[in-house]
Design a protein around this motif. Structure first.
Motif, PDB file in Angstrom:
ATOM      1  N   MET A   1     -21.842  -7.792   2.061  1.00 50.95           N
ATOM      2  CA  MET A   1     -20.730  -7.096   2.673  1.00 50.95           C
ATOM      3  C   MET A   1     -20.958  -5.604   2.595  1.00 50.95           C
ATOM      4  SD  MET A   1     -17.313  -9.064   1.533  1.00 50.95           S
ATOM      5  CE  MET A   1     -17.774 -10.582   0.741  1.00 50.95           C
ATOM      6  N   ALA A   2     -20.671  -4.939   3.663  1.00 54.05           N
ATOM      7  CA  ALA A   2     -20.903  -3.504   3.725  1.00 54.05           C
ATOM      8  C   ALA A   2     -19.779  -2.744   3.021  1.00 54.05           C
ATOM      9  CB  ALA A   2     -20.984  -3.062   5.184  1.00 54.05           C
ATOM     10  N   HIS A   3     -20.186  -1.724   2.283  1.00 60.06           N
ATOM     11  CA  HIS A   3     -19.202  -0.845   1.661  1.00 60.06           C
ATOM     12  C   HIS A   3     -18.597   0.036   2.744  1.00 60.06           C
ATOM     13  CE1 HIS A   3     -20.658  -2.161  -2.144  1.00 60.06           C
ATOM     14  NE2 HIS A   3     -20.029  -1.218  -2.817  1.00 60.06           N
ATOM     15  N   ILE A   4     -17.346   0.409   2.575  1.00 58.02           N
ATOM     16  CA  ILE A   4     -16.711   1.343   3.498  1.00 58.02           C
ATOM     17  C   ILE A   4     -16.486   2.647   2.757  1.00 58.02           C
ATOM     18  CG2 ILE A   4     -15.635  -0.464   4.871  1.00 58.02           C
ATOM     19  CD1 ILE A   4     -13.010   0.088   3.437  1.00 58.02           C
ATOM     20  N   SER A   5     -16.207   3.713   3.494  1.00 62.59           N
ATOM     21  CA  SER A   5     -15.978   4.997   2.829  1.00 62.59           C
ATOM     22  C   SER A   5     -14.763   4.881   1.930  1.00 62.59           C
ATOM     23  CB  SER A   5     -15.779   6.114   3.858  1.00 62.59           C
ATOM     24  OG  SER A   5     -14.451   6.131   4.329  1.00 62.59           O
ATOM     25  N   LYS A   6     -14.793   5.603   0.834  1.00 61.18           N
ATOM     26  CA  LYS A   6     -13.712   5.499  -0.143  1.00 61.18           C
ATOM     27  C   LYS A   6     -12.388   5.985   0.431  1.00 61.18           C
ATOM     28  CE  LYS A   6     -16.638   5.353  -4.120  1.00 61.18           C
ATOM     29  NZ  LYS A   6     -17.223   6.001  -5.252  1.00 61.18           N
ATOM     30  N   ASN A   7     -12.410   6.989   1.334  1.00 61.04           N
ATOM     31  CA  ASN A   7     -11.154   7.448   1.948  1.00 61.04           C
ATOM     32  C   ASN A   7     -10.507   6.342   2.763  1.00 61.04           C
ATOM     33  OD1 ASN A   7     -11.292   9.990   0.838  1.00 61.04           O
ATOM     34  ND2 ASN A   7     -12.223  10.922   2.643  1.00 61.04           N
ATOM     35  N   ILE A   8     -11.308   5.673   3.579  1.00 63.72           N
ATOM     36  CA  ILE A   8     -10.788   4.562   4.382  1.00 63.72           C
ATOM     37  C   ILE A   8     -10.373   3.418   3.450  1.00 63.72           C
ATOM     38  CG2 ILE A   8     -11.412   2.762   6.059  1.00 63.72           C
ATOM     39  CD1 ILE A   8     -13.178   4.901   7.416  1.00 63.72           C
ATOM     40  N   GLY A   9     -11.173   3.180   2.415  1.00 70.06           N
ATOM     41  CA  GLY A   9     -10.868   2.124   1.461  1.00 70.06           C
ATOM     42  C   GLY A   9      -9.533   2.341   0.768  1.00 70.06           C
ATOM     43  N   THR A  12      -6.694   1.780   3.131  1.00 71.69           N
ATOM     44  CA  THR A  12      -6.528   0.342   3.306  1.00 71.69           C
ATOM     45  C   THR A  12      -5.802  -0.253   2.101  1.00 71.69           C
ATOM     46  OG1 THR A  12      -8.546   0.245   4.626  1.00 71.69           O
ATOM     47  CG2 THR A  12      -7.779  -1.826   3.667  1.00 71.69           C
ATOM     48  N   LEU A  13      -6.213   0.138   0.899  1.00 67.08           N
ATOM     49  CA  LEU A  13      -5.574  -0.309  -0.336  1.00 67.08           C
ATOM     50  C   LEU A  13      -4.095   0.065  -0.336  1.00 67.08           C
ATOM     51  CD1 LEU A  13      -6.945   0.030  -3.912  1.00 67.08           C
ATOM     52  CD2 LEU A  13      -4.707   0.921  -3.396  1.00 67.08           C
ATOM     53  N   PHE A  14      -3.797   1.308   0.026  1.00 67.67           N
ATOM     54  CA  PHE A  14      -2.411   1.771   0.044  1.00 67.67           C
ATOM     55  C   PHE A  14      -1.552   0.895   0.951  1.00 67.67           C
ATOM     56  CE2 PHE A  14       0.964   4.038   2.239  1.00 67.67           C
ATOM     57  CZ  PHE A  14       1.764   4.421   1.164  1.00 67.67           C
ATOM     58  N   TRP A  15      -2.018   0.672   2.191  1.00 72.61           N
ATOM     59  CA  TRP A  15      -1.200  -0.080   3.140  1.00 72.61           C
ATOM     60  C   TRP A  15      -1.057  -1.543   2.739  1.00 72.61           C
ATOM     61  CZ3 TRP A  15       2.316   2.175   5.632  1.00 72.61           C
ATOM     62  CH2 TRP A  15       2.140   3.488   6.060  1.00 72.61           C
ATOM     63  N   GLY A  17      -1.085  -2.679  -0.332  1.00 72.64           N
ATOM     64  CA  GLY A  17      -0.144  -2.650  -1.445  1.00 72.64           C
ATOM     65  C   GLY A  17       1.274  -2.369  -1.001  1.00 72.64           C
ATOM     66  N   PHE A  18       1.431  -1.441  -0.061  1.00 77.12           N
ATOM     67  CA  PHE A  18       2.752  -1.083   0.447  1.00 77.12           C
ATOM     68  C   PHE A  18       3.452  -2.287   1.063  1.00 77.12           C
ATOM     69  CE2 PHE A  18       5.335   0.140   4.132  1.00 77.12           C
ATOM     70  CZ  PHE A  18       6.281   0.960   3.531  1.00 77.12           C
ATOM     71  N   TRP A  19       2.739  -3.017   1.930  1.00 71.09           N
ATOM     72  CA  TRP A  19       3.361  -4.152   2.621  1.00 71.09           C
ATOM     73  C   TRP A  19       3.670  -5.297   1.665  1.00 71.09           C
ATOM     74  CZ3 TRP A  19       5.913  -3.014   6.594  1.00 71.09           C
ATOM     75  CH2 TRP A  19       5.467  -2.034   7.477  1.00 71.09           C
ATOM     76  N   ILE A  20       2.795  -5.532   0.688  1.00 70.58           N
ATOM     77  CA  ILE A  20       3.074  -6.577  -0.309  1.00 70.58           C
ATOM     78  C   ILE A  20       4.282  -6.183  -1.146  1.00 70.58           C
ATOM     79  CG2 ILE A  20       2.204  -7.610  -2.459  1.00 70.58           C
ATOM     80  CD1 ILE A  20       1.104  -8.935   0.100  1.00 70.58           C
ATOM     81  N   PHE A  21       4.325  -4.933  -1.597  1.00 69.43           N
ATOM     82  CA  PHE A  21       5.457  -4.453  -2.388  1.00 69.43           C
ATOM     83  C   PHE A  21       6.754  -4.608  -1.595  1.00 69.43           C
ATOM     84  CE2 PHE A  21       8.427  -1.042  -3.433  1.00 69.43           C
ATOM     85  CZ  PHE A  21       8.611  -1.257  -4.791  1.00 69.43           C
ATOM     86  N   TYR A  99     -10.980  -3.698  -1.132  1.00 70.77           N
ATOM     87  CA  TYR A  99      -9.853  -2.757  -1.155  1.00 70.77           C
ATOM     88  C   TYR A  99      -8.534  -3.458  -0.805  1.00 70.77           C
ATOM     89  CZ  TYR A  99     -12.781   1.368  -1.802  1.00 70.77           C
ATOM     90  OH  TYR A  99     -13.640   2.319  -2.323  1.00 70.77           O
ATOM     91  N   ILE A 100      -8.581  -4.388   0.133  1.00 73.66           N
ATOM     92  CA  ILE A 100      -7.374  -5.144   0.474  1.00 73.66           C
ATOM     93  C   ILE A 100      -6.936  -5.983  -0.730  1.00 73.66           C
ATOM     94  CG2 ILE A 100      -6.498  -7.066   1.881  1.00 73.66           C
ATOM     95  CD1 ILE A 100      -8.209  -5.894   4.205  1.00 73.66           C
ATOM     96  N   SER A 101      -7.880  -6.642  -1.378  1.00 74.91           N
ATOM     97  CA  SER A 101      -7.560  -7.437  -2.569  1.00 74.91           C
ATOM     98  C   SER A 101      -6.937  -6.569  -3.651  1.00 74.91           C
ATOM     99  CB  SER A 101      -8.825  -8.111  -3.114  1.00 74.91           C
ATOM    100  OG  SER A 101      -9.344  -9.031  -2.188  1.00 74.91           O
ATOM    101  N   ALA A 102      -7.500  -5.399  -3.880  1.00 76.27           N
ATOM    102  CA  ALA A 102      -6.955  -4.484  -4.883  1.00 76.27           C
ATOM    103  C   ALA A 102      -5.547  -4.043  -4.494  1.00 76.27           C
ATOM    104  CB  ALA A 102      -7.867  -3.272  -5.047  1.00 76.27           C
ATOM    105  N   GLY A 103      -5.340  -3.754  -3.223  1.00 76.55           N
ATOM    106  CA  GLY A 103      -4.010  -3.356  -2.758  1.00 76.55           C
ATOM    107  C   GLY A 103      -2.989  -4.458  -2.932  1.00 76.55           C
ATOM    108  N   ILE A 104      -3.388  -5.684  -2.639  1.00 76.03           N
ATOM    109  CA  ILE A 104      -2.495  -6.832  -2.805  1.00 76.03           C
ATOM    110  C   ILE A 104      -2.117  -6.989  -4.278  1.00 76.03           C
ATOM    111  CG2 ILE A 104      -2.445  -9.365  -2.692  1.00 76.03           C
ATOM    112  CD1 ILE A 104      -4.075  -9.130  -0.084  1.00 76.03           C
ATOM    113  N   LEU A 105      -3.107  -6.894  -5.162  1.00 78.44           N
ATOM    114  CA  LEU A 105      -2.847  -7.008  -6.595  1.00 78.44           C
ATOM    115  C   LEU A 105      -1.912  -5.890  -7.074  1.00 78.44           C
ATOM    116  CD1 LEU A 105      -5.321  -7.869  -9.375  1.00 78.44           C
ATOM    117  CD2 LEU A 105      -3.953  -5.835  -9.605  1.00 78.44           C
ATOM    118  N   ILE A 106      -2.211  -4.655  -6.694  1.00 80.72           N
ATOM    119  CA  ILE A 106      -1.413  -3.517  -7.145  1.00 80.72           C
ATOM    120  C   ILE A 106      -0.004  -3.566  -6.556  1.00 80.72           C
ATOM    121  CG2 ILE A 106      -1.198  -0.990  -6.975  1.00 80.72           C
ATOM    122  CD1 ILE A 106      -4.294  -0.907  -7.342  1.00 80.72           C
ATOM    123  N   GLY A 107       0.133  -3.932  -5.288  1.00 82.93           N
ATOM    124  CA  GLY A 107       1.461  -4.065  -4.672  1.00 82.93           C
ATOM    125  C   GLY A 107       2.313  -5.090  -5.399  1.00 82.93           C
TER     126      GLY A 107
END
Length: 168
Positions: A1-9, A12-15, A17-21, A99-107
């Motif tokens: 799997m390709a890494h994405i830029s940390k800013n985009i990552g 992605t994590l924020f959104w 997490g936001f929607w799960i929260f 990043y999506i997995s991390a966002g889901i966990l954090i949310g």
């Protein structure tokens, strides 16, 4: 799997997490407050498979340590885990799904933190049973998100050492 830029990552994590929260807090508000589960304690949704069953969880999973006042300890642990995941991603990066997995966990973790701060316990209400087995435990959207996010981090995170050895 390709890494994405940390800013985009991190965006992605924020959104994620936001929607799960938001989904977690909205579901708790609708079921516990608007449908009155707090007072009626049980609502059959799809018997016998799904019912809303009010449970104020002061402990950890399955009510472990619920007899002890661990509210602030559990809040601190949840914040520490969120902080560790963010630090680890800042250091290692990852694919979009990481990043999506991390966002889901954090949310999910933040959803349960809000419950502990506001109510002193986590509002659990989903109860699923099947095939003659009556599940005594309840859970919520945040619990599902924490579980799914953690699984995603386990399964989709690349081991850089293994990858380096494999490429040699």
């Amino acid at each position: 799997m390709a890494h994405i830029s940390k800013n985009i990552g991190f965006r992605t994590l924020f959104w994620a997490g936001f929607w799960i929260f938001l989904l977690d807090q909205a579901s708790k508000f609708v079921v516990v407050q608007m449908l009155g589960l707090r007072h009626v304690q049980r609502i059959e949704v799809l018997p016998p498979f799904l019912e809303f069953r009010m449970a104020w969880n002061q402990g950890v999973n399955f009510g472990l340590f619920s007899g002890m006042d661990m509210r602030w300890v559990l809040i601190a642990v949840a914040f520490a885990i969120c902080g560790f995941v963010l630090w680890w991603l800042r250091r290692e990066g990852g694919s979009k799904i990481v990043y999506i997995s991390a966002g889901i966990l954090i949310g999910g973790a933040l959803g349960n933190i809000v419950d502990r701060i506001l109510y002193g316990a986590v509002a659990d209400f989903l109860n699923m049973s099947c095939c003659g087995f009556e599940n005594p435990y309840a859970f919520n959207v945040a619990d599902i998100a924490i579980f799914v996010g953690a699984l995603g981090l386990v399964f989709f995170t690349e081991d850089k050492k293994k990858k380096a050895r494999k490429n040699k």
